[in-house]
Design an enzyme around this catalytic site. Structure first.
Site, PDB file in Angstrom:
ATOM      1  N   THR A   1      93.704  89.281  56.888  1.00  0.00           N
ATOM      2  CA  THR A   1      94.543  88.300  56.781  1.00  0.00           C
ATOM      3  C   THR A   1      94.170  86.888  56.244  1.00  0.00           C
ATOM      4  OG1 THR A   1      95.183  89.121  58.967  1.00  0.00           O
ATOM      5  CG2 THR A   1      96.067  86.966  58.421  1.00  0.00           C
TER       6      THR A   1
ATOM      7  N   ARG B   1     102.875 100.842  60.671  1.00  0.00           N
ATOM      8  CA  ARG B   1     102.021 100.157  61.628  1.00  0.00           C
ATOM      9  C   ARG B   1     101.925  98.573  61.329  1.00  0.00           C
ATOM     10  NH1 ARG B   1      97.692  95.997  60.675  1.00  0.00           N
ATOM     11  NH2 ARG B   1      96.360  96.234  62.507  1.00  0.00           N
TER      12      ARG B   1
ATOM     13  N   GLY C   1     100.437  94.725  62.404  1.00  0.00           N
ATOM     14  CA  GLY C   1      99.290  93.938  62.982  1.00  0.00           C
ATOM     15  C   GLY C   1      99.679  92.919  63.697  1.00  0.00           C
ATOM     16  N   ASP C   2      98.779  92.171  64.011  1.00  0.00           N
ATOM     17  CA  ASP C   2      98.853  90.727  64.579  1.00  0.00           C
ATOM     18  C   ASP C   2      99.741  89.652  64.013  1.00  0.00           C
ATOM     19  OD1 ASP C   2      96.521  90.859  63.265  1.00  0.00           O
ATOM     20  OD2 ASP C   2      96.471  88.750  63.990  1.00  0.00           O
TER      21      ASP C   2
ATOM     22  N   THR D   1      91.986  86.063  62.135  1.00  0.00           N
ATOM     23  CA  THR D   1      92.004  87.163  61.265  1.00  0.00           C
ATOM     24  C   THR D   1      91.120  88.136  61.833  1.00  0.00           C
ATOM     25  OG1 THR D   1      90.898  87.707  58.997  1.00  0.00           O
ATOM     26  CG2 THR D   1      90.123  85.895  60.095  1.00  0.00           C
ATOM     27  N   GLY D   2      91.152  89.366  61.469  1.00  0.00           N
ATOM     28  CA  GLY D   2      90.433  90.584  62.042  1.00  0.00           C
ATOM     29  C   GLY D   2      91.578  91.664  62.394  1.00  0.00           C
TER      30      GLY D   2
ATOM     31  N   GLY E   1      93.972  93.645  64.040  1.00  0.00           N
ATOM     32  CA  GLY E   1      95.116  92.976  64.925  1.00  0.00           C
ATOM     33  C   GLY E   1      95.173  93.887  66.135  1.00  0.00           C
TER      34      GLY E   1
HETATM   35  N1  GLY Z   1      95.099  90.921  61.063  1.00  0.00           N
HETATM   36  C1  GLY Z   1      95.790  91.886  60.235  1.00  0.00           C
HETATM   37  C2  GLY Z   1      96.071  92.911  60.815  1.00  0.00           C
HETATM   38  O1  GLY Z   1      95.521  93.637  61.599  1.00  0.00           O
HETATM   39  O2  GLY Z   1      96.753  93.557  60.394  1.00  0.00           O
END
Ligand code: GLY
Length: 278
Positions: A150, A178, A180-181, A201-202, A204
């Site tokens: 991210t 899918r 993410g966060d 970031t990381g 999700g």
């Molecule tokens: N942090 C972004 C994702 O996991 O999609």
């Protein structure tokens, strides 16, 4: 006090990519700094638009395709008066952050996904593009599978207003559908008016289970650096997980924490500039 803080993703960056990533987040900070006159929201969106155009980051142009070869992107923008716009699994637009902004400004909703999000975005002038324009095989080969992730930013303007904005192509080889966060306020990014903001970031799947951004902001009483580290430590204790977080308080003090190999990040405030992480 005014300020901009930026992160460009978390993961294990091959040595050859680190200088480009640091240059990219610093340049993005300058773009945001120049845009702060227009306000925190405009500055935050400018930063993310810039990073979505930079092939060194997994957002917009050069996103990770899913296992079917299709790019599905997530983005979110939020202000300290709790205006919110988010999109998920969005295909074939050049700037997902523009779609998130359109949701915030024009939809009366907070979160649109998939085909409906794309249709709404195009109706509001967001630029379409082809799937192929979002994939760079050359860049994917340079990244390998270890660079997650991210891009995110926090902006604090002269009026004391704050905004956060984030965008991501998601994780490598993700399953179609899918998400993410990134579009989830409280997980990827959060703001508490009068206190401060965080962007994450990381992975999700780890971030969203602990509401990492909200957790970091809640710890701001410890100071930004300690808040960031404490949020990461709590995530590790609760779910394991790999992530990073950048935090800024309403005084423009900045901190960061991450447990991935690298997290390129940068900030500029009235008090100076800094960052690192790669
Ligand atoms: N942090 C972004 C994702 O996991 O999609």
């Amino acid at each position: 006090m005014v300020g901009i803080a930026v992160n460009g993703g978390a993961g294990r960056y091959p040595e050859a990519l680190r200088a480009d990533a640091i240059r990219g987040v610093r340049r993005a900070c300058e773009v945001g700094w120049d845009a702060l006159e227009m306000g925190a929201l405009e500055a935050a969106v400018s930063v993310v638009r810039f990073l979505e155009s930079d092939p060194n980051f997994n957002a917009g142009r050069c996103s990770f395709p899913n296992v079917d070869g299709t790019v599905e992107m997530d983005a979110m923008v939020m202000t300290d008066d709790l205006r919110l716009g988010a999109v998920a699994a969005l295909r074939e637009v050049r700037h997902p952050i523009d779609a998130a902004l359109a949701v915030l400004l024009h939809s009366g909703n907070t979160f649109l996904v998939g085909d409906g999000a794309r249709r709404f975005a195009l109706e509001h002038g967001v630029e379409p593009c082809s799937n192929d324009e979002l994939v760079s095989r050359e860049q994917l080969a340079r990244w390998g599978l270890d660079v997650d992730d991210t891009v995110g930013t926090i902006a604090l303007d002269r009026g004391g207003r704050m905004a956060v904005a984030l965008s991501s192509g998601g994780t490598p080889r993700k399953r179609p559908g899918r998400v993410g966060d990134v579009p989830l306020a409280g997980s990827s990014g959060y703001i508490v008016k009068g206190s401060g903001a965080a962007v994450c970031t990381g992975v999700g799947e780890d971030i969203m289970r602990v509401l990492l951004a909200s957790r970091a902001v809640a710890h701001l009483g410890d100071g930004p650096e300690a808040a960031a580290r404490r949020a990461i430590a709590e995530m590790v204790e609760l779910v394991g997980g790999r992530a990073g977080v950048v935090v800024m308080d309403v005084e423009g003090r900045v901190g960061a924490g991450f447990n991935t190999g690298q997290m390129p990040w940068a900030f500029i405030t009235d008090a100076g500039e800094g960052g690192g992480g790669a």
